[in-house]
Design a protein around this motif. Structure first.
Motif, PDB file in Angstrom:
ATOM      1  N   GLY A  18     121.478  17.742-123.062  1.00 39.76           N
ATOM      2  CA  GLY A  18     121.036  16.409-123.463  1.00 39.76           C
ATOM      3  C   GLY A  18     119.861  16.369-124.431  1.00 39.76           C
ATOM      4  O   GLY A  18     119.806  17.132-125.402  1.00 39.76           O
ATOM      5  N   ILE A  19     118.923  15.478-124.149  1.00 42.93           N
ATOM      6  CA  ILE A  19     117.785  15.220-125.044  1.00 42.93           C
ATOM      7  C   ILE A  19     116.918  16.470-125.194  1.00 42.93           C
ATOM      8  O   ILE A  19     116.441  16.776-126.298  1.00 42.93           O
ATOM      9  CB  ILE A  19     116.960  14.036-124.498  1.00 42.93           C
ATOM     10  CG1 ILE A  19     117.776  12.737-124.574  1.00 42.93           C
ATOM     11  CG2 ILE A  19     115.636  13.905-125.254  1.00 42.93           C
ATOM     12  CD1 ILE A  19     117.207  11.578-123.764  1.00 42.93           C
ATOM     13  N   GLY A  20     116.715  17.197-124.105  1.00 42.93           N
ATOM     14  CA  GLY A  20     115.881  18.404-124.168  1.00 42.93           C
ATOM     15  C   GLY A  20     116.486  19.464-125.071  1.00 42.93           C
ATOM     16  O   GLY A  20     115.789  20.051-125.914  1.00 42.93           O
ATOM     17  N   ALA A  21     117.781  19.703-124.930  1.00 41.44           N
ATOM     18  CA  ALA A  21     118.446  20.709-125.771  1.00 41.44           C
ATOM     19  C   ALA A  21     118.456  20.266-127.232  1.00 41.44           C
ATOM     20  O   ALA A  21     118.223  21.074-128.144  1.00 41.44           O
ATOM     21  CB  ALA A  21     119.868  20.956-125.272  1.00 41.44           C
ATOM     22  N   ALA A  22     118.711  18.978-127.472  1.00 42.65           N
ATOM     23  CA  ALA A  22     118.711  18.472-128.856  1.00 42.65           C
ATOM     24  C   ALA A  22     117.322  18.606-129.481  1.00 42.65           C
ATOM     25  O   ALA A  22     117.184  18.957-130.665  1.00 42.65           O
ATOM     26  CB  ALA A  22     119.164  17.007-128.878  1.00 42.65           C
ATOM     27  N   THR A  23     116.284  18.356-128.685  1.00 42.26           N
ATOM     28  CA  THR A  23     114.917  18.499-129.206  1.00 42.26           C
ATOM     29  C   THR A  23     114.603  19.961-129.482  1.00 42.26           C
ATOM     30  O   THR A  23     113.924  20.285-130.474  1.00 42.26           O
ATOM     31  CB  THR A  23     113.912  17.887-128.215  1.00 42.26           C
ATOM     32  OG1 THR A  23     114.252  16.517-127.997  1.00 42.26           O
ATOM     33  CG2 THR A  23     112.491  17.982-128.750  1.00 42.26           C
ATOM     34  N   ALA A  24     115.091  20.849-128.628  1.00 40.96           N
ATOM     35  CA  ALA A  24     114.884  22.290-128.871  1.00 40.96           C
ATOM     36  C   ALA A  24     115.512  22.698-130.204  1.00 40.96           C
ATOM     37  O   ALA A  24     114.901  23.444-130.984  1.00 40.96           O
ATOM     38  CB  ALA A  24     115.489  23.096-127.727  1.00 40.96           C
ATOM     39  N   ARG A  25     116.710  22.205-130.478  1.00 33.44           N
ATOM     40  CA  ARG A  25     117.368  22.535-131.763  1.00 33.44           C
ATOM     41  C   ARG A  25     116.550  21.992-132.936  1.00 33.44           C
ATOM     42  O   ARG A  25     116.352  22.674-133.943  1.00 33.44           O
ATOM     43  CB  ARG A  25     118.787  21.961-131.791  1.00 33.44           C
ATOM     44  CG  ARG A  25     119.737  22.628-130.806  1.00 33.44           C
ATOM     45  CD  ARG A  25     121.176  22.118-130.951  1.00 33.44           C
ATOM     46  NE  ARG A  25     122.043  22.803-130.014  1.00 33.44           N
ATOM     47  CZ  ARG A  25     122.400  22.332-128.809  1.00 33.44           C
ATOM     48  NH1 ARG A  25     122.005  21.119-128.422  1.00 33.44           N
ATOM     49  NH2 ARG A  25     123.162  23.045-128.003  1.00 33.44           N
ATOM     50  N   ALA A  26     116.074  20.757-132.801  1.00 33.39           N
ATOM     51  CA  ALA A  26     115.304  20.144-133.896  1.00 33.39           C
ATOM     52  C   ALA A  26     113.970  20.859-134.095  1.00 33.39           C
ATOM     53  O   ALA A  26     113.540  21.094-135.235  1.00 33.39           O
ATOM     54  CB  ALA A  26     115.068  18.662-133.590  1.00 33.39           C
ATOM     55  N   ALA A  27     113.319  21.226-133.006  1.00 37.88           N
ATOM     56  CA  ALA A  27     112.021  21.912-133.113  1.00 37.88           C
ATOM     57  C   ALA A  27     112.205  23.296-133.724  1.00 37.88           C
ATOM     58  O   ALA A  27     111.407  23.719-134.573  1.00 37.88           O
ATOM     59  CB  ALA A  27     111.371  22.003-131.733  1.00 37.88           C
ATOM     60  N   ALA A  28     113.246  23.995-133.311  1.00 32.77           N
ATOM     61  CA  ALA A  28     113.511  25.328-133.881  1.00 32.77           C
ATOM     62  C   ALA A  28     113.809  25.204-135.370  1.00 32.77           C
ATOM     63  O   ALA A  28     113.318  26.013-136.179  1.00 32.77           O
ATOM     64  CB  ALA A  28     114.667  25.987-133.137  1.00 32.77           C
ATOM     65  N   ALA A  29     114.573  24.183-135.745  1.00 31.77           N
ATOM     66  CA  ALA A  29     114.894  23.987-137.166  1.00 31.77           C
ATOM     67  C   ALA A  29     113.634  23.677-137.971  1.00 31.77           C
ATOM     68  O   ALA A  29     113.555  23.993-139.165  1.00 31.77           O
ATOM     69  CB  ALA A  29     115.910  22.857-137.316  1.00 31.77           C
ATOM     70  N   ALA A  30     112.640  23.067-137.315  1.00 30.39           N
ATOM     71  CA  ALA A  30     111.378  22.742-137.993  1.00 30.39           C
ATOM     72  C   ALA A  30     110.405  23.924-138.013  1.00 30.39           C
ATOM     73  O   ALA A  30     109.283  23.780-138.510  1.00 30.39           O
ATOM     74  CB  ALA A  30     110.722  21.538-137.312  1.00 30.39           C
ATOM     75  N   GLY A  31     110.807  25.053-137.416  1.00 31.69           N
ATOM     76  CA  GLY A  31     109.973  26.259-137.500  1.00 31.69           C
ATOM     77  C   GLY A  31     109.192  26.608-136.254  1.00 31.69           C
ATOM     78  O   GLY A  31     108.457  27.586-136.243  1.00 31.69           O
TER      79      GLY A  31
END
Ligand SMILES: NC(=O)c1ccc[n+]([C@@H]2O[C@H](COP(=O)([O-])OP(=O)(O)OC[C@H]3O[C@@H](n4cnc5c(N)ncnc54)[C@H](OP(=O)(O)O)[C@@H]3O)[C@@H](O)[C@H]2O)c1
Length: 231
Positions: A18-31
């Motif tokens: 859910g939201i936690g996994a999606a945020t992990a992907r976005a944060a990783a993409a941001a470096g």
């Protein structure tokens, strides 16, 4: 990146779906390096692989209801990535039965211990490191923490998160630590047993989180309410 200047690290509870996994992907993409905490070790391990392996992400099996496990989560994050810059206290669950009269007390205990106690523990244990890094704490509340919903004990736990978020913001004045309360309306995630139509996607909430953490250091985004247009 050397140990003297390690990459910024984002710790997320409830990162397995859910939201936690999606945020992990976005944060990783941001470096960011990401620390992924939840109870489902298999899902966390798969996400670590997806995000580039052990140099980029750390899986920590953790039940947020347990003080010792949350301490171990923070210790593991610091041992691996040397710093924590942003934290999303996101782990949570909903009601299994509607109303106060019809509600299930065992489910209430789970919600209170996860949605309120677990979130407060995450904030308490991460704040010393966030003071050091002048970092950012984000609490995953809900629109249900801002409106009256007939007989909703889940909503009451999110009203508590709203109160904790407001009070934490006051506690952090003068520390340089920023805090943000994220308040989604309905989001299509495994939170629901069946897919929901007309809802937000988990990525929409990840976008709100990344907006808050990517502001200049003097900007404190205190609260973000995000609702689907078809609400
Ligand atoms: N979906 C919505 O409409 C909506 C709207 C507003 C707010 N929210 C809030 O958003 C947050 C994330 O929910 P979601 O929609 O993304 O649902 P989700 O996919 O069910 O995610 C919940 C996450 O919390 C974790 N979790 C639950 N209990 C835990 C515990 N005791 N210890 C550690 N982790 C635990 C779960 O992982 P494990 O099971 O692997 O531990 C999972 O990673 C929750 O706080 C929820 O209340 C959701």
């Amino acid at each position: 990146m050397t140990d003297a200047n390690p990459a910024k690290t984002f710790l997320i509870t409830g990162a397995s779906t859910g939201i936690g996994a999606a945020t992990a992907r976005a944060a990783a993409a941001a470096g960011y390096r990401v620390v992924l905490a939840a109870r489902s070790a298999d899902k966390l391990a798969a996400l670590v692989e997806e995000l580039g392996g052990a140099d980029k992400a750390l899986a920590v099996t953790c039940d947020v209801q347990d003080l010792g496990q949350q301490r171990a989560m923070v210790d593991a994050a610091l041992a691996t990535f040397k710093r924590i810059d942003a934290v999303l206290a996101n782990a949570g669950l909903g009601s299994t039965a509607a109303g106060v009269e019809g509600g299930d007390p065992d489910n209430w205990r789970e919600m209170i211990l996860t949605n309120i106690y677990g979130v407060a523990l995450t904030a308490k244990l991460c704040l010393p490191e966030l003071r050091r890094t002048r970092g950012h704490i984000l609490l995953l509340g809900s629109r249900a923490g801002r409106r009256i919903a007939k007989g909703s004990v889940y909503g009451a736990t999110k009203w508590a998160v709203t109160g904790l978020g407001y009070n934490l913001t006051e506690e952090l004045v003068g520390t340089g630590v920023r805090s943000t309360l994220i308040e989604p309306g309905m989001v299509d995630t495994p939170f629901f047993d069946n897919p929901v139509t007309g809802a937000l996607a988990a990525e929409d909430i990840a976008n709100a989180v990344m907006y808050a953490v990517s502001q200049p250091a003097h900007v404190d985004v205190s609260e973000i309410l995000v609702r689907p247009v078809a609400r």
